[in-house]
Design a protein around this motif. Structure first.
Motif, PDB file in Angstrom:
ATOM      1  N   PHE A  12       8.604 -88.083 -89.244  1.00  0.00           N
ATOM      2  CA  PHE A  12       9.825 -87.992 -88.450  1.00  0.00           C
ATOM      3  C   PHE A  12      11.018 -87.570 -89.304  1.00  0.00           C
TER       4      PHE A  12
ATOM      5  N   TYR B 116       5.733 -96.235 -86.377  1.00  0.00           N
ATOM      6  CA  TYR B 116       5.605 -94.811 -86.095  1.00  0.00           C
ATOM      7  C   TYR B 116       5.817 -94.074 -87.422  1.00  0.00           C
TER       8      TYR B 116
ATOM      9  N   THR C 229       3.242 -87.598 -83.374  1.00  0.00           N
ATOM     10  CA  THR C 229       2.040 -87.147 -82.688  1.00  0.00           C
ATOM     11  C   THR C 229       2.216 -85.639 -82.440  1.00  0.00           C
TER      12      THR C 229
ATOM     13  N   LYS D 132      -1.753 -84.690 -72.796  1.00  0.00           N
ATOM     14  CA  LYS D 132      -2.497 -85.707 -72.044  1.00  0.00           C
ATOM     15  C   LYS D 132      -1.850 -87.083 -72.157  1.00  0.00           C
ATOM     16  N   THR D 133      -2.269 -87.969 -71.285  1.00  0.00           N
ATOM     17  CA  THR D 133      -1.791 -89.347 -71.290  1.00  0.00           C
ATOM     18  C   THR D 133      -2.078 -90.000 -72.640  1.00  0.00           C
ATOM     19  N   GLY D 134      -1.101 -90.762 -73.115  1.00  0.00           N
ATOM     20  CA  GLY D 134      -1.303 -91.473 -74.373  1.00  0.00           C
ATOM     21  C   GLY D 134      -0.941 -90.671 -75.596  1.00  0.00           C
ATOM     22  N   SER D 135      -0.338 -89.497 -75.408  1.00  0.00           N
ATOM     23  CA  SER D 135      -0.066 -88.651 -76.559  1.00  0.00           C
ATOM     24  C   SER D 135       1.336 -88.872 -77.129  1.00  0.00           C
ATOM     25  N   GLY D 136       2.099 -89.770 -76.542  1.00  0.00           N
ATOM     26  CA  GLY D 136       3.412 -90.094 -77.110  1.00  0.00           C
ATOM     27  C   GLY D 136       4.557 -89.305 -76.503  1.00  0.00           C
TER      28      GLY D 136
ATOM     29  N   THR E  28       6.686 -90.219 -74.215  1.00  0.00           N
ATOM     30  CA  THR E  28       7.914 -90.991 -73.992  1.00  0.00           C
ATOM     31  C   THR E  28       8.878 -90.861 -75.171  1.00  0.00           C
TER      32      THR E  28
ATOM     33  N   GLU F 227       9.949 -98.670 -73.831  1.00  0.00           N
ATOM     34  CA  GLU F 227       9.847 -97.794 -75.010  1.00  0.00           C
ATOM     35  C   GLU F 227      11.243 -97.319 -75.426  1.00  0.00           C
TER      36      GLU F 227
ATOM     37  N   ARG G 161      12.994-100.084 -77.260  1.00  0.00           N
ATOM     38  CA  ARG G 161      12.501-100.256 -78.632  1.00  0.00           C
ATOM     39  C   ARG G 161      13.059 -99.175 -79.545  1.00  0.00           C
TER      40      ARG G 161
HETATM   41  P1  ADP Z   1       2.281 -90.615 -72.816  1.00  0.00           P
HETATM   42  O1  ADP Z   1       3.606 -90.734 -72.112  1.00  0.00           O
HETATM   43  O2  ADP Z   1       2.047 -89.285 -73.427  1.00  0.00           O
HETATM   44  O3  ADP Z   1       1.141 -91.034 -71.942  1.00  0.00           O
HETATM   45  P2  ADP Z   1       3.234 -92.821 -74.386  1.00  0.00           P
HETATM   46  O4  ADP Z   1       4.588 -92.332 -74.645  1.00  0.00           O
HETATM   47  O5  ADP Z   1       3.082 -93.866 -73.331  1.00  0.00           O
HETATM   48  O6  ADP Z   1       2.259 -91.626 -74.048  1.00  0.00           O
HETATM   49  O7  ADP Z   1       2.645 -93.328 -75.780  1.00  0.00           O
HETATM   50  C1  ADP Z   1       1.361 -93.896 -75.923  1.00  0.00           C
HETATM   51  C2  ADP Z   1       1.362 -94.962 -77.012  1.00  0.00           C
HETATM   52  O8  ADP Z   1       1.548 -94.377 -78.310  1.00  0.00           O
HETATM   53  C3  ADP Z   1       2.486 -95.964 -76.854  1.00  0.00           C
HETATM   54  O9  ADP Z   1       1.937 -97.263 -77.022  1.00  0.00           O
HETATM   55  C4  ADP Z   1       3.460 -95.641 -77.982  1.00  0.00           C
HETATM   56  O10 ADP Z   1       4.135 -96.800 -78.422  1.00  0.00           O
HETATM   57  C5  ADP Z   1       2.558 -95.059 -79.045  1.00  0.00           C
HETATM   58  N1  ADP Z   1       3.220 -94.039 -79.912  1.00  0.00           N
HETATM   59  C6  ADP Z   1       4.023 -93.032 -79.493  1.00  0.00           C
HETATM   60  N2  ADP Z   1       4.421 -92.267 -80.536  1.00  0.00           N
HETATM   61  C7  ADP Z   1       3.863 -92.789 -81.637  1.00  0.00           C
HETATM   62  C8  ADP Z   1       3.882 -92.427 -83.047  1.00  0.00           C
HETATM   63  N3  ADP Z   1       4.562 -91.368 -83.487  1.00  0.00           N
HETATM   64  N4  ADP Z   1       3.178 -93.202 -83.893  1.00  0.00           N
HETATM   65  C9  ADP Z   1       2.487 -94.270 -83.429  1.00  0.00           C
HETATM   66  N5  ADP Z   1       2.413 -94.658 -82.143  1.00  0.00           N
HETATM   67  C10 ADP Z   1       3.076 -93.928 -81.242  1.00  0.00           C
END
Ligand code: ADP
Ligand code: MG
Length: 466
Positions: free
Chosen positions: A7, A25, A29, A50-54, A56, A92, A95
């Motif tokens: 970052f 973090y 990602t 895709k879902t879970g890719s960060g 947010t 999120e 945080r």
């Molecule tokens: P999406 O919206 O793409 O489905 P999210 O934003 O919900 O994904 O993120 C998925 C998970 O990854 C969350 O639990 C988040 O806290 C974690 N996360 C996001 N960015 C990072 C990062 N750079 N390093 C570690 N964990 C991360």
């Protein structure tokens, strides 16, 4: 392999960078690395991953960077399809905003009464996260003003379109200042996205991350079934492989209901998640699945999309989806991070055409196994490790997770290892405890005190059945 970028190569404040590393973090990602430089530079953006890719953090860091906390106006608005996704986004953002002083983030969703929302808005907020219908409601009543808005985010845009929010989104976007940045995030790219983008984004840059599952981490197996043995086969898979956490995807709500009935009749703990559930029931299902009180979630694609559910050991395609992109999406929920995952698919003769399309998209042949290979391993039907206690008291009663943990490990005499996830809601607190001590824990909490007060505690699975 290329190194994941840190970052620190972004124009972010030192405090933000420090907060990121405190959150664990360490590196960006791929979607963050691709979209943050564009978003931080102020461009409009369409980002697909895709879902879970960060995703947010990809928009949250951008909107936080532009935010002036000393100015008490709504400067950023995030539209989400459902309340639980809005809650996840709010958490999120909070945080990520900890580095800054007093950034106020407010969630405004339907299903909740207006009055408290209006009161919170009167107190002022910098960031509003909410569902399109409710946001529009506030705009029409003029309880929310977007005159100072810098950033509009459409999160899970594909799902908002699925849910018929196009007109509401359009109406909200029209009430935002013309001079603004618009960021659109989506897991898939259906046609409506282009329409949204043409109308409401200005010269957007596009970032599209092709689905790249570490294929080796997802072990895919196909089983040929007759339609009349399909639901029973799910039980066979679960009792053979005994995954601690599984999502079983069905194409219809009715299939979800039928499957849960069959599994429960076999003694397998399973809960359904689909669009017909009341919001409160959805919340309680997700609480139990996330805290390991329920090993199997039976869901439709629409209901499960976007939810941040970590550590899935298996995905079961109870029906083969007609859309190969949806298939890729489903199985991509397992095998995350360093964990390996299973993806099982049940296909009838009628579905072989769909399997063929999936093979083409994935560029590989399916591995077929016979159902007869599945034999129950000992230990009886699949049950959860934990059970959820519902304490009738929450944030409104100033209960914090530490209070509950303290009550269980203090006077009640349990060890911290026997206590799982604790989630404090507005009016209820959910605590997962080791199934073996659940009855005792319930008794002792009911006899003891929390925050110096007697509280009522019950099993969530029994409460939900009432
Ligand atoms: P999406 O919206 O793409 O489905 P999210 O934003 O919900 O994904 O993120 C998925 C998970 O990854 C969350 O639990 C988040 O806290 C974690 N996360 C996001 N960015 C990072 C990062 N750079 N390093 C570690 N964990 C991360
Ligand atoms: Mg998301």
């Amino acid at each position: 392999m290329t190194q994941a970028p840190p970052f620190s190569q972004l124009p972010l404040s030192a405090a933000t960078l420090e907060n990121l590393s405190r959150l664990g973090y360490e590196t960006m990602t791929p979607i963050q690395a691709a979209s943050l430089p564009i978003a931080l530079a102020g461009h409009d953006l369409i980002a697909q991953a895709k879902t879970g890719s960060g995703k947010t953090a990809a928009f949250a860091l951008a909107l936080l960077a532009r935010l002036d906390a000393k100015r008490f106006d709504v400067q950023a608005l995030v539209l989400c399809p459902t309340r639980e996704l809005a809650d996840q986004v709010t958490q999120e953002i909070r945080r990520l905003a900890r580095a800054e002083d007093n950034v106020k983030t407010l969630t405004l969703c339907g299903g909740a009464t207006m009055r408290p929302q209006i009161a919170s808005l009167e107190h002022g907020a910098h960031i509003v996260v909410g569902t399109p219908g409710r946001i529009l409601d506030h705009l029409e009543r003029e309880t929310l003003s977007l005159g100072a808005l810098n950033t509009l985010v459409l999160d899970e845009a594909d799902r908002m379109l699925d849910m018929g929010f196009f007109d509401d989104i359009a109406a909200v976007a029209r009430r935002c200042p013309k001079q603004r940045q618009t960021l659109l995030f989506s897991a898939t790219y259906p046609e409506g996205i282009a329409k949204l983008s043409q109308q409401f984004l200005r010269e957007p840059r596009e970032v599209k991350l092709a689905e790249q599952h570490a294929a080796a981490k997802i072990r895919q197996r196909f089983y040929e079934v007759r339609d009349d043995e399909r639901l029973h086969a799910v039980g066979l898979l679960l009792n053979h492989f005994r995954p601690a956490s599984t999502i079983a995807f069905c194409n219809t709500k009715q299939q979800c209901r039928d499957l849960v009935d069959v599994l429960q009749a076999q003694g397998v703990q399973a809960l359904a998640l689909h669009g017909d559930l009341e919001q409160r029931d959805r919340d309680q299902v997700l609480v139990q699945f996330a805290n390991r009180s329920c090993p199997v979630l039976v869901a439709t694609d629409v209901a499960a999309r976007g939810l941040d559910i970590a550590q899935l050991e298996a995905v079961i395609n109870v029906d083969i989806t007609p859309d190969p992109e949806v298939h890729t999406h489903r199985i991509g929920r397992t095998g995350r991070g360093d964990d390996e995952g299973w993806a099982f698919s049940l296909a009838s003769m009628d579905e072989m055409g769909r399997v063929g399309t999936i093979e083409k998209v994935q560029g590989r042949e399916s591995e077929w196994h016979p159902l007869s290979e599945l034999t129950p391993s000992g230990g009886g039907p699949l049950t959860a490790a934990m059970r959820t206690l519902q304490v009738l008291g929450g944030r409104k009663d100033k209960i914090r997770p530490g209070d509950v943990l303290g009550a269980l490990t203090g006077e009640a005499g349990f060890t911290a290892a026997q206590v799982g996830k604790i989630q404090v809601g507005e009016f209820s607190t959910y605590v997962a405890v080791d199934r073996a001590i659940a009855k005792q824990a319930l008794q002792r909490l009911n006899q003891g005190k929390l925050k110096g007060r007697k509280v009522k505690v019950r099993f969530l699975d029994e409460a939900a059945a009432e």
